[in-house]
Design a protein around this motif. Structure first.
Motif, short mmCIF file in Angstrom:
data_model
loop_
_atom_site.label_atom_id
_atom_site.label_comp_id
_atom_site.label_asym_id
_atom_site.label_seq_id
_atom_site.Cartn_x
_atom_site.Cartn_y
_atom_site.Cartn_z
N ILE A 167 0.83 -1.21 0.00
CA ILE A 167 0.00 0.00 0.00
C ILE A 167 0.86 1.26 0.00
O ILE A 167 0.49 2.28 -0.60
CB ILE A 167 -0.97 -0.02 1.20
CG1 ILE A 167 -1.98 -1.15 1.01
CG2 ILE A 167 -1.69 1.32 1.36
CD1 ILE A 167 -2.74 -1.55 2.25
N ASN A 168 2.01 1.18 0.63
CA ASN A 168 2.94 2.32 0.60
C ASN A 168 3.40 2.60 -0.83
O ASN A 168 3.59 3.77 -1.22
CB ASN A 168 4.14 2.04 1.49
CG ASN A 168 5.04 3.26 1.65
OD1 ASN A 168 4.57 4.32 2.03
ND2 ASN A 168 6.32 3.10 1.34
N GLU A 169 3.55 1.52 -1.61
CA GLU A 169 3.95 1.66 -3.01
C GLU A 169 2.78 2.00 -3.92
O GLU A 169 2.94 2.67 -4.94
CB GLU A 169 4.60 0.36 -3.50
CG GLU A 169 5.91 0.02 -2.83
CD GLU A 169 7.02 1.00 -3.19
OE1 GLU A 169 7.06 1.45 -4.36
OE2 GLU A 169 7.83 1.33 -2.30
N ASP A 170 1.59 1.53 -3.55
CA ASP A 170 0.40 1.72 -4.39
C ASP A 170 -0.79 2.03 -3.49
O ASP A 170 -1.54 1.17 -3.08
CB ASP A 170 0.14 0.43 -5.20
CG ASP A 170 -1.05 0.54 -6.13
OD1 ASP A 170 -1.61 1.65 -6.25
OD2 ASP A 170 -1.42 -0.48 -6.73
N LYS A 171 -0.94 3.30 -3.17
CA LYS A 171 -1.94 3.72 -2.17
C LYS A 171 -3.38 3.50 -2.62
O LYS A 171 -4.29 3.54 -1.79
CB LYS A 171 -1.72 5.20 -1.83
CG LYS A 171 -0.43 5.44 -1.06
CD LYS A 171 -0.23 6.89 -0.73
CE LYS A 171 0.97 7.09 0.20
NZ LYS A 171 2.21 6.51 -0.32
N LYS A 172 -3.60 3.28 -3.89
CA LYS A 172 -4.97 3.06 -4.38
C LYS A 172 -5.25 1.59 -4.69
O LYS A 172 -6.19 1.27 -5.42
CB LYS A 172 -5.22 3.91 -5.63
CG LYS A 172 -5.25 5.41 -5.33
CD LYS A 172 -5.67 6.21 -6.54
CE LYS A 172 -5.77 7.69 -6.19
NZ LYS A 172 -6.22 8.50 -7.38
N ASN A 173 -4.44 0.71 -4.14
CA ASN A 173 -4.63 -0.72 -4.34
C ASN A 173 -5.76 -1.20 -3.43
O ASN A 173 -5.56 -1.53 -2.26
CB ASN A 173 -3.33 -1.47 -4.04
CG ASN A 173 -3.40 -2.93 -4.44
OD1 ASN A 173 -4.43 -3.57 -4.34
ND2 ASN A 173 -2.26 -3.46 -4.90
N VAL A 174 -6.97 -1.23 -3.98
CA VAL A 174 -8.16 -1.54 -3.18
C VAL A 174 -8.08 -2.95 -2.60
O VAL A 174 -8.42 -3.17 -1.43
CB VAL A 174 -9.44 -1.39 -4.04
CG1 VAL A 174 -10.67 -1.85 -3.26
CG2 VAL A 174 -9.61 0.05 -4.48
#
Length: 267
Positions: A167-174
């Motif tokens: 999530i730190n790398e991809d904050k919109k990863n639902v």
């Protein structure tokens, strides 16, 4: 008596019924010798190879049968059944071959690990995901899949560690946010779980799993109205899946007998 291709093919089927697979194979091959374009014989021979645990030979024969007779419904059906049963095995064998040929081939460790996780070989899958991350530590998909295996095994703290990095790398990863919310719920960090599910639903308000697991969280906290609200959203996405999920899910025990739950008409 002179036997034609159909006779050999029918004889082969009789032998299959008796469990005499080697003899049946000889009959199907005789049918093909008599009539090289006999799609039924190729189809039946393929089924024997599948039964004998030789899926690559079976696949080639199924495809030959369909190529010879594209309108052969039985051949299409049998190929479908074969792929349903052996598709993952075929993939695993190809991934093994890839690694033997080129150990650092892009994505092979990830995909091999996913195939093994699919059949419950979690220990090997974990090693493969870790190898993928050794090759490329920024591979968020491999890291997420590693977290999913930890989640499946109940190793929630290990899963949380990996999911936070994703999530730190991809904050919109639902999907990663929902999985993280599940882990927080399982470890009793309800406030963190609530916040995480809300982040996921802010990105995708109708997300099926996000609403389902947030409803479960609210049920655990005896927040009946909120639980029902999010269940209603999930039901609109897939009522049949909700029915399967919820029937044995103890997280909903606190609201299962309430009037508002019964009105959802899930069962």
């Amino acid at each position: 008596m002179l036997w034609d291709a159909n006779s050999h093919n029918e004889r082969g089927l009789e032998l299959v019924d008796r469990g005499w697979l080697f003899e049946a194979m000889r009959e199907f091959n005789k049918a093909i010798d008599k009539k090289p374009k006999c799609a039924d014989a190729y189809d039946n021979l393929a089924s024997v190879y599948a039964e004998k645990g030789q899926p690559f030979k079976a696949l080639k024969l199924y495809l030959t049968a369909i190529e010879l007779d594209p309108k052969n419904a039985a051949a299409h059906h049998n190929l479908g059944c074969f792929l349903a049963n052996f598709g993952n095995d075929l993939a695993i064998e190809q991934y093994k071959s890839t690694i033997k040929l080129e150990d650092d081939f892009p994505d092979v460790h990830l995909n091999y690990g996913m195939a093994l996780a699919e059949v419950g070989e979690y220990k090997k899958a974990i090693q493969l995901f870790k190898t993928a991350l050794d090759i490329d530590s920024s591979d968020t998909m491999a890291r997420h899949e590693l977290a999913c295996v930890y989640l499946e095994l109940g190793l929630y703290h290990k899963a949380i560690k990996q999911l936070r990095i994703v999530i730190n790398e991809d904050k919109k990863n639902v999907n990663a946010l929902v999985d993280l919310g599940i882990c927080y719920t399982k470890t009793g960090f309800y406030d963190e779980a609530n916040l995480t599910f809300k982040k996921a639903l802010k990105i995708d308000a109708d997300n099926f799993l996000g609403n389902y697991y947030l409803a479960a969280l609210h049920s655990l906290q005896n927040n009946k109205e909120e639980a029902i609200k999010h269940l209603e959203i999930a039901i609109k996405q897939d009522k049949n899946q909700i029915r399967e999920f919820i029937k044995d899910d103890s997280q909903f025990d606190s609201i299962r007998n309430s009037k508002s739950f019964i009105k959802l008409n899930i069962f």
